[in-house]
Design an enzyme around this catalytic site. Structure first.
Site, short mmCIF file in Angstrom:
data_model
loop_
_atom_site.label_atom_id
_atom_site.label_comp_id
_atom_site.label_asym_id
_atom_site.label_seq_id
_atom_site.Cartn_x
_atom_site.Cartn_y
_atom_site.Cartn_z
N ASN A 9 0.87 -1.18 0.00
CA ASN A 9 0.00 0.00 0.00
C ASN A 9 0.91 1.23 0.00
OD1 ASN A 9 -1.90 1.97 0.40
ND2 ASN A 9 -2.46 1.35 2.49
N TRP A 10 1.13 1.77 -1.19
CA TRP A 10 2.02 2.93 -1.29
C TRP A 10 1.41 4.18 -0.68
CZ3 TRP A 10 4.35 3.02 -6.98
CH2 TRP A 10 5.16 1.87 -7.15
N LYS A 11 0.09 4.18 -0.46
CA LYS A 11 -0.63 5.37 0.01
C LYS A 11 -0.32 6.53 -0.94
CE LYS A 11 -0.48 3.40 4.59
NZ LYS A 11 -0.48 3.57 6.03
N HIS A 97 -9.77 1.37 4.20
CA HIS A 97 -8.54 1.60 4.97
C HIS A 97 -8.84 2.59 6.09
CE1 HIS A 97 -4.54 2.80 6.14
NE2 HIS A 97 -4.13 1.66 5.61
N GLU A 99 -7.30 5.03 7.22
CA GLU A 99 -7.06 6.45 6.91
C GLU A 99 -8.25 7.05 6.17
OE1 GLU A 99 -3.28 5.73 5.04
OE2 GLU A 99 -2.47 5.20 7.01
N GLU A 169 -6.13 -4.62 10.32
CA GLU A 169 -5.08 -3.64 10.60
C GLU A 169 -5.43 -2.87 11.87
OE1 GLU A 169 -2.86 -2.49 6.74
OE2 GLU A 169 -4.63 -1.23 6.86
N GLY A 175 1.87 2.47 10.86
CA GLY A 175 2.85 3.55 10.73
C GLY A 175 3.48 3.97 12.04
N SER A 215 2.70 -1.94 10.54
CA SER A 215 4.13 -2.06 10.82
C SER A 215 4.70 -3.45 10.52
CB SER A 215 4.45 -1.62 12.25
OG SER A 215 4.11 -0.26 12.43
N GLY A 236 2.50 -0.96 4.37
CA GLY A 236 2.66 0.44 3.98
C GLY A 236 4.13 0.80 3.83
N GLY A 237 4.70 1.40 4.87
CA GLY A 237 6.06 1.94 4.83
C GLY A 237 7.09 1.00 4.21
P1 PGA Z 1 2.38 0.45 7.72
O1 PGA Z 1 0.96 0.69 7.03
O2 PGA Z 1 2.92 -0.85 7.19
O3 PGA Z 1 3.22 1.63 7.32
O4 PGA Z 1 2.13 0.39 9.20
C1 PGA Z 1 0.07 -0.37 6.82
C2 PGA Z 1 -1.19 0.13 6.19
O5 PGA Z 1 -1.67 1.22 6.56
O6 PGA Z 1 -1.76 -0.53 5.29
#
Ligand code: PGA
Length: 254
Positions: A9-11, A97, A99, A169, A175, A215, A236-237
């Site tokens: 997930n590059w966001k 998601h 967010e 999640e 994050g 994470s 994500g990251g």
């Molecule tokens: P993260 O994000 O791996 O940076 O914690 C995961 C996500 O929001 O899908």
């Protein structure tokens, strides 16, 4: 074995050329996936077409959108629909998601509509659920996540449900560098599967991949993905760094 999935997930990160470099590095990493393994690249909408050919060069790799509209077309400035994604040949989309739930105020009812639009267009939703910290601390996380799943997905018939992937999640782990322990992840994934079993029976519940997100890193992926009810991760990251994401892909159950 159930499908095991490493989903990036590059966001809202990377320019197109940075994204191209990253995909190039992954393509050249020599990853050979087993039949039950899959890699999904969740990239921003404008990159879906320019990255398509490169991503699909590796067997088992596919692109994924990060969201879709709740309607198929019409006067919805700035929205992108499942019908449009289908017309590009996109087969996967993240919905729900945390967010988007937080910043775009998406609730369980609108996510049910998004799931319907995706499934009627032949796309597969990666449906995100997960509790905030105060719910975890109050020890009401099982019921909270169950309600998210029930209100957004349980109107689906068995055939539609068989195309859904769930991503658990916990919001407090996204994050933050604070991963859920393997026990916490396995416990929740087991619970989610028991909720699916009650609604759809064991046979179908056994085939639905439940990914962990929050994470996931190169150094904790094997332990997390090794849990019996954890079928890979939404990352994500660490998906923005080719070596890290490669190691995460290699941590999928063989
Ligand atoms: P993260 O994000 O791996 O940076 O914690 C995961 C996500 O929001 O899908």
């Amino acid at each position: 074995m159930r499908q095991q999935i490493a989903a990036a997930n590059w966001k809202m990160n990377l320019t197109l050329s940075e994204g191209e470099q990253l995909v190039k590095a992954l393509v050249h990493a020599g990853i050979v996936l087993k039949k039950h393994q899959r890699v999904l690249m969740g990239v921003p909408f404008p990159y879906l077409v320019p990255l398509q050919a490169a991503v699909q060069r590796v067997e088992g790799f596919d692109l994924m959108a990060q969201n879709c509209a709740a309607t198929n077309n019409g006067a919805y400035t700035g929205e992108v629909s499942a019908t449009m994604l289908k017309s590009l040949g996109i087969q996967w989309t993240i919905i729900g998601h945390s967010e988007r739930r937080e910043y775009q105020l998406e609730g369980n009812a609108v996510l049910a509509q998004k799931a319907d639009r995706l499934l009627e267009n032949g796309l597969k939703p990666v449906f995100c659920c997960g509790e905030p910290l105060q719910i975890r601390e109050a020890n009401t996380h099982n019921g909270y996540v169950e309600t998210q799943i029930r209100e957004s997905l349980f109107h689906l018939d068995e055939k539609a449900m068989s195309h859904v992937v769930i991503a658990y999640e916990p919001i407090w782990a996204i994050g933050t560098g604070k991963t859920a322990s393997t026990e916490q992840a396995q416990e929740m994934h087991r619970y989610i599967r028991s909720v699916l079993e009650k609604q759809y029976g064991t046979t179908l519940a056994d085939t639905i991949p439940v990914l962990y997100g929050g994470s996931v890193k190169a150094n904790n992926a094997s332990e997390l993905f090794g849990q019996p009810d954890v079928d890979g991760g939404l990352v994500g990251g660490a998906s923005l760094v080719a070596d890290d994401f490669t190691a995460i892909i290699r941590s999928l159950k063989a």
